[in-house]
Design a protein around this motif. Structure first.
Motif, PDB file in Angstrom:
ATOM      1  N   LYS A  93      -9.797   4.724  -4.663  1.00 29.98           N
ATOM      2  CA  LYS A  93      -9.766   4.933  -3.208  1.00 29.98           C
ATOM      3  C   LYS A  93      -8.343   5.231  -2.721  1.00 29.98           C
ATOM      4  N   ILE A  94      -7.332   4.749  -3.443  1.00 32.03           N
ATOM      5  CA  ILE A  94      -5.936   5.069  -3.056  1.00 32.03           C
ATOM      6  C   ILE A  94      -5.500   6.377  -3.739  1.00 32.03           C
TER       7      ILE A  94
ATOM      8  N   ASP B 290      -5.765  -5.438   4.398  1.00 32.90           N
ATOM      9  CA  ASP B 290      -6.809  -4.745   5.185  1.00 32.90           C
ATOM     10  C   ASP B 290      -7.449  -3.637   4.350  1.00 32.90           C
ATOM     11  N   PHE B 291      -6.618  -2.884   3.632  1.00 31.94           N
ATOM     12  CA  PHE B 291      -7.139  -1.771   2.836  1.00 31.94           C
ATOM     13  C   PHE B 291      -8.081  -2.299   1.737  1.00 31.94           C
TER      14      PHE B 291
ATOM     15  N   LYS C 206       1.291   3.970  -3.144  1.00 32.37           N
ATOM     16  CA  LYS C 206       1.082   5.417  -2.951  1.00 32.37           C
ATOM     17  C   LYS C 206       2.314   6.185  -3.428  1.00 32.37           C
TER      18      LYS C 206
ATOM     19  N   LEU D   3       0.839  -1.203   0.000  1.00 30.72           N
ATOM     20  CA  LEU D   3       0.000   0.000   0.000  1.00 30.72           C
ATOM     21  C   LEU D   3       0.876   1.256   0.000  1.00 30.72           C
TER      22      LEU D   3
ATOM     23  N   ASN E  22      -1.221  -4.486   5.735  1.00 32.43           N
ATOM     24  CA  ASN E  22      -1.829  -3.167   5.486  1.00 32.43           C
ATOM     25  C   ASN E  22      -2.617  -3.162   4.191  1.00 32.43           C
ATOM     26  N   PHE E  23      -2.020  -3.774   3.173  1.00 25.59           N
ATOM     27  CA  PHE E  23      -2.645  -3.781   1.853  1.00 25.59           C
ATOM     28  C   PHE E  23      -3.900  -4.659   1.857  1.00 25.59           C
TER      29      PHE E  23
ATOM     30  N   SER F  72      -8.268 -11.515  -0.573  1.00 25.68           N
ATOM     31  CA  SER F  72      -9.297 -10.606  -0.049  1.00 25.68           C
ATOM     32  C   SER F  72     -10.552 -11.412   0.259  1.00 25.68           C
TER      33      SER F  72
ATOM     34  N   LYS G 249     -11.354  -3.544   3.156  1.00 25.16           N
ATOM     35  CA  LYS G 249     -12.204  -2.423   3.551  1.00 25.16           C
ATOM     36  C   LYS G 249     -12.807  -1.793   2.282  1.00 25.16           C
ATOM     37  N   ALA G 250     -11.975  -1.642   1.275  1.00 28.97           N
ATOM     38  CA  ALA G 250     -12.430  -1.006   0.022  1.00 28.97           C
ATOM     39  C   ALA G 250     -13.573  -1.800  -0.604  1.00 28.97           C
TER      40      ALA G 250
END
Ligand code: GLU
Length: 273
Positions: A73-74, A232-233, A33, A29, A229-230, A117, A236-237
């Motif tokens: 979203k990112i 989880d992101f 970015k 993640l 982190n990725f 995911s 969530k997304a």
């Protein structure tokens, strides 16, 4: 001069070696970015999940729309890299792609090597046969069945039909071509992919998908093992996409009543238990 050439060649060799041995990022993640682009491994010959649009010559599909929704979203751009069923996990592990969004079934064996995911699409494995040639699973025993290398379709077909001769091709269009040419008696993979192949075929009237299902196939987005982190992101997304109705919109765009592949949405994106 000779020395200079030698030094330049050595530098180039070291750069190449460093590139191929560079460890994939531990926090994808943060890396995505930083570089401003999300690189996704996708299918490019599997309608309606990932295939080349004849007009724009770009890859489009259900999987591709999920990638764009996550990238928004990112707040980064998207780069799509075609992968095959057999190559996708290695491409991810080697760091050539940030995620796999390529009709990939989640299963415990694969989950030992990569993280998935929550399920973002749900289907089951069936067959394409010549019309009227197959009524029940036993009609496929001892026959040649085409599918794709490195897929769960290959494994499940061998399990469900121990006496069949399962022939694996590089992708599904090749397996379907083998069926059209009479090289195999049937082809098998996820129903959602079979529908896509049939709908695009000028010979579709000769074939059918009998109501014989041999497995459940929940699709997940593949990420590197431990890339918390990725993962989880992304989870969530996609839960947000479900909640906002965007996930259903993507489904309806590719599988709704106005499409060639019309099926019911018999799942919702929910957190895995
Ligand atoms: N969903 C199955 C799999 O992950 C079949 C489709 C594919 O080969 O991508 O293997």
């Amino acid at each position: 001069m000779k020395n200079l050439v030698a030094i330049l060649m050595m530098t180039a060799a070291v750069t190449v070696a460093a590139k191929s041995f560079a460890a994939p990022p531990a926090d994808t993640l943060a890396e995505v970015k930083k570089k401003g682009v999300l690189v996704a491994g996708v299918k490019d010959s599997t309608p309606p999940f990932g295939y080349i649009d004849e007009k724009t010559r770009t890859i489009i599909g259900y999987d591709i729309d999920f990638i764009h929704a996550i990238a928004r979203k990112i707040n980064v751009k998207v780069e799509l890299k075609p992968v095959t069923s057999a190559s996708r996990m290695a491409q991810l592990q080697e760091g050539n792609i940030d995620m796999i969004v390529a009709t990939m079934t989640k299963n415990p064996e694969r989950a030992k090597q990569i993280d998935f995911s929550h399920t973002y699409f749900f289907t089951g494995q069936k067959f394409i046969t010549r019309k009227g040639s197959v009524k029940a699973l036993k009609d496929l025993e001892g026959k040649k069945i085409g599918t794709t290398k490195g897929s769960t379709s290959e494994q499940q077909a061998r399990k469900a039909l121990p006496t069949a001769n399962v022939l694996s091709y590089d992708d599904y269009p090749q397996a379907f071509l083998a069926l059209q040419q009479g090289k195999v008696f049937a082809m098998t993979t996820d129903e959602s992919i079979l529908l896509g192949l049939l709908a695009k075929s000028p010979e579709k009237s000769k074939f059918e998908i009998p109501n014989i299902q041999i497995s459940d196939e929940p699709y997940g987005i593949g990420m590197r093992k431990g890339d918390k982190n990725f993962v989880d992101f992304v989870n969530k997304a996609i839960l947000e996409l479900e909640k906002s109705g965007e996930a259903k919109k993507i489904f309806d765009k590719w599988f709704g009543p106005k499409t060639d592949y019309h099926i019911q949405r018999n799942f919702k994106i929910t957190a895995d238990k």
